[in-house]
Scaffold this motif. Structure first.
Motif, short mmCIF file in Angstrom:
data_model
loop_
_atom_site.label_atom_id
_atom_site.label_comp_id
_atom_site.label_asym_id
_atom_site.label_seq_id
_atom_site.Cartn_x
_atom_site.Cartn_y
_atom_site.Cartn_z
N ARG A 104 94.73 87.91 39.28
CA ARG A 104 94.11 86.62 38.50
C ARG A 104 93.03 87.08 37.71
NH1 ARG A 104 95.04 80.95 41.81
NH2 ARG A 104 97.06 80.93 41.34
N TRP A 105 92.48 88.45 38.13
CA TRP A 105 91.34 88.97 37.43
C TRP A 105 91.39 89.32 35.97
CZ3 TRP A 105 88.10 92.64 41.00
CH2 TRP A 105 87.73 91.91 42.12
N LEU A 108 89.95 87.31 33.06
CA LEU A 108 88.37 87.41 32.78
C LEU A 108 88.06 87.79 31.34
CD1 LEU A 108 86.89 89.08 36.04
CD2 LEU A 108 86.44 86.89 35.16
N PRO A 109 88.90 88.60 30.70
CA PRO A 109 88.21 88.73 29.22
C PRO A 109 88.69 87.41 28.52
CG PRO A 109 90.39 90.20 29.93
CD PRO A 109 89.50 89.73 31.20
N LEU A 110 89.85 86.73 28.94
CA LEU A 110 90.29 85.81 28.01
C LEU A 110 89.09 84.60 28.45
CD1 LEU A 110 92.92 87.52 28.22
CD2 LEU A 110 94.26 85.34 28.06
N LEU A 111 88.64 84.43 29.48
CA LEU A 111 87.96 83.32 29.74
C LEU A 111 86.43 83.65 29.26
CD1 LEU A 111 86.95 82.30 33.49
CD2 LEU A 111 84.87 82.87 31.92
N THR A 112 86.11 84.82 28.83
CA THR A 112 84.98 85.29 28.37
C THR A 112 85.22 85.07 26.72
OG1 THR A 112 84.66 87.16 29.64
CG2 THR A 112 83.34 87.29 27.68
N GLY A 113 86.13 85.19 26.25
CA GLY A 113 86.51 84.72 24.94
C GLY A 113 86.27 83.21 24.74
N VAL A 114 86.96 82.49 25.45
CA VAL A 114 86.77 80.98 25.52
C VAL A 114 85.21 80.38 25.55
CG1 VAL A 114 87.06 78.81 26.67
CG2 VAL A 114 89.01 80.44 26.29
N ALA A 115 84.48 81.17 26.40
CA ALA A 115 83.16 80.86 26.50
C ALA A 115 82.38 81.21 25.56
CB ALA A 115 82.70 81.76 28.08
N ALA A 116 82.75 82.47 25.01
CA ALA A 116 81.86 82.81 23.57
C ALA A 116 82.34 81.96 22.51
CB ALA A 116 82.42 84.49 23.63
N ASP A 256 101.09 82.88 29.13
CA ASP A 256 101.68 82.53 30.32
C ASP A 256 100.54 82.46 31.41
OD1 ASP A 256 101.38 84.92 31.28
OD2 ASP A 256 103.58 85.61 31.26
N GLY A 257 101.14 82.06 32.63
CA GLY A 257 100.02 81.90 33.73
C GLY A 257 99.34 83.13 33.94
N ASP A 258 99.91 84.34 33.68
CA ASP A 258 99.24 85.60 34.08
C ASP A 258 98.19 86.17 32.92
OD1 ASP A 258 100.37 86.05 36.58
OD2 ASP A 258 102.15 86.72 35.54
N GLY A 259 98.28 85.45 31.75
CA GLY A 259 97.35 85.74 30.71
C GLY A 259 98.27 86.57 29.64
N ARG A 260 99.57 86.90 29.89
CA ARG A 260 100.22 87.62 28.96
C ARG A 260 100.62 86.89 27.49
NH1 ARG A 260 104.88 89.45 33.05
NH2 ARG A 260 104.97 87.57 33.11
N LEU A 261 100.70 87.65 26.64
CA LEU A 261 101.19 86.78 25.16
C LEU A 261 102.72 87.01 25.35
CD1 LEU A 261 100.40 85.76 22.56
CD2 LEU A 261 100.64 88.06 21.89
N PRO A 272 107.09 88.66 27.43
CA PRO A 272 105.64 88.97 27.69
C PRO A 272 104.99 90.28 27.55
CG PRO A 272 106.73 88.94 30.02
CD PRO A 272 107.84 88.83 28.79
N VAL A 273 104.03 90.26 26.74
CA VAL A 273 103.06 91.32 26.79
C VAL A 273 102.02 91.40 27.16
CG1 VAL A 273 102.05 92.97 24.85
CG2 VAL A 273 104.11 91.63 24.33
N ALA A 274 101.91 92.33 28.26
CA ALA A 274 100.70 92.36 28.96
C ALA A 274 99.44 93.12 28.51
CB ALA A 274 100.97 93.09 30.66
N ALA A 275 99.80 94.34 27.89
CA ALA A 275 98.64 94.97 27.16
C ALA A 275 99.41 95.62 25.74
CB ALA A 275 98.24 96.10 28.00
#
Length: 286
Positions: A104-105, A108-116, A256-261, A272-275
């Motif tokens: 689930r780490w 973190l970049p997506l969380l940081t985007g929401v926070a910013a 999705d639940g793993d942060g993938r697009l 799903p695209v992870a990177a």
């Protein structure tokens, strides 16, 4: 790294005053808070690299800010440069601990985007959208422009360093590329970097603590819902440029639940695209 507290150059550019390190520490570093230290340096190569090198000897919550980065990096090792004091360039040290599964780490970049985006909306009065996975977008003259980016990197076994680069007062003639933007060009009501940095770090603390207490669950912490609501990529036709010189085109339909697009292709497949790099294409005529 060059310390920025030296008074001799404090007012060398009245339009771009230096950050007030002492006031920032007083506001953000306190008992029980996430932020345990805050250092402002005049110039360094990369705050991410500097903080990662010291991660093992620092507690969670260390913040390193640079007035200027000479070797700032984005994803795929792209360079990120801007004039001194024209933006916010900083990194934070996070150690989610055993309570958050490592898989689930990636949130973190997506969380940081929401926070910013949340912090900038409150303090700067500017609407900031999120381009998956790590770009901050503003609107300048009716066009989407990239004003910032986020880079998360592992630092040892138990730590992640998350860096943010944000163009604040960058003028049109200073833009590195035509597609770039800044808070000033987007009509922000405030470009006071002290105010903006405090707002972003307070927002990041709130989102991170809630996410960590939820065991990193993006649904229980409302992170997935909030990211989806602010993501400018969703609902768009996009091209994903993937590792190995592959590309995939489709409509971005979910995170999705793993942060993938998740892309819906013309063949009716959801992939799903992870990177990868995402290019926003012109939406199909409705």
């Amino acid at each position: 790294m060059t310390p920025s507290d030296a008074p001799d150059s404090r007012w060398s550019d009245l339009d771009r005053p230096p950050l007030n390190a002492a006031a920032l520490r007083h506001a953000l570093v306190r008992p029980g808070a996430l932020w345990t230290s805050l250092e402002v340096v005049q110039e360094t190569g990369s705050t991410n690299s500097d903080l990662a090198a010291r991660a093992a000897s620092l507690p969670e919550g260390a913040v390193l800010v640079a007035e200027e980065q000479t070797a700032g990096r984005g994803r795929l090792d792209r360079s990120w440069t801007a004039p001194s004091r024209s933006g916010l360039f900083f990194s934070v040290l996070l150690k989610p601990g055993p309570g958050v599964p490592m898989e689930r780490w990636g949130w973190l970049p997506l969380l940081t985007g929401v926070a910013a985006a949340t912090g900038l909306s409150r303090a700067g009065g500017v609407d900031t959208a999120l381009k998956w996975p790590n770009d901050l977008l503003v609107t300048v003259d009716g066009e989407e422009r990239k004003a910032g980016g986020i880079l998360a990197e592992r630092a040892g076994e138990d730590a992640v360093v998350v860096g943010i680069g944000l163009n604040v007062s960058l003028r049109a003639d200073e833009l590195p590329v035509p597609a770039a933007g800044s808070l000033a060009l987007a009509g922000a009501v405030s470009t006071d970097r002290d105010t903006l940095l405090r707002a972003v770090l307070r927002s990041l603390e709130q989102w991170y603590v809630d996410w960590r207490e939820a065991g990193g669950d993006p649904a229980a912490s409302r992170l997935q819902e909030t990211y989806t609501a602010g993501c400018a990529t969703l609902g768009r036709s996009v091209r994903a440029e993937l590792p190995g010189d592959r590309s995939l085109t489709g409509e971005a339909v979910a995170v999705d639940g793993d942060g993938r697009l998740v892309l819906a292709t013309e063949e009716g497949v959801r992939e799903p695209v992870a990177a990868g790099d995402i290019v926003h294409l012109r939406p199909a005529a409705s």
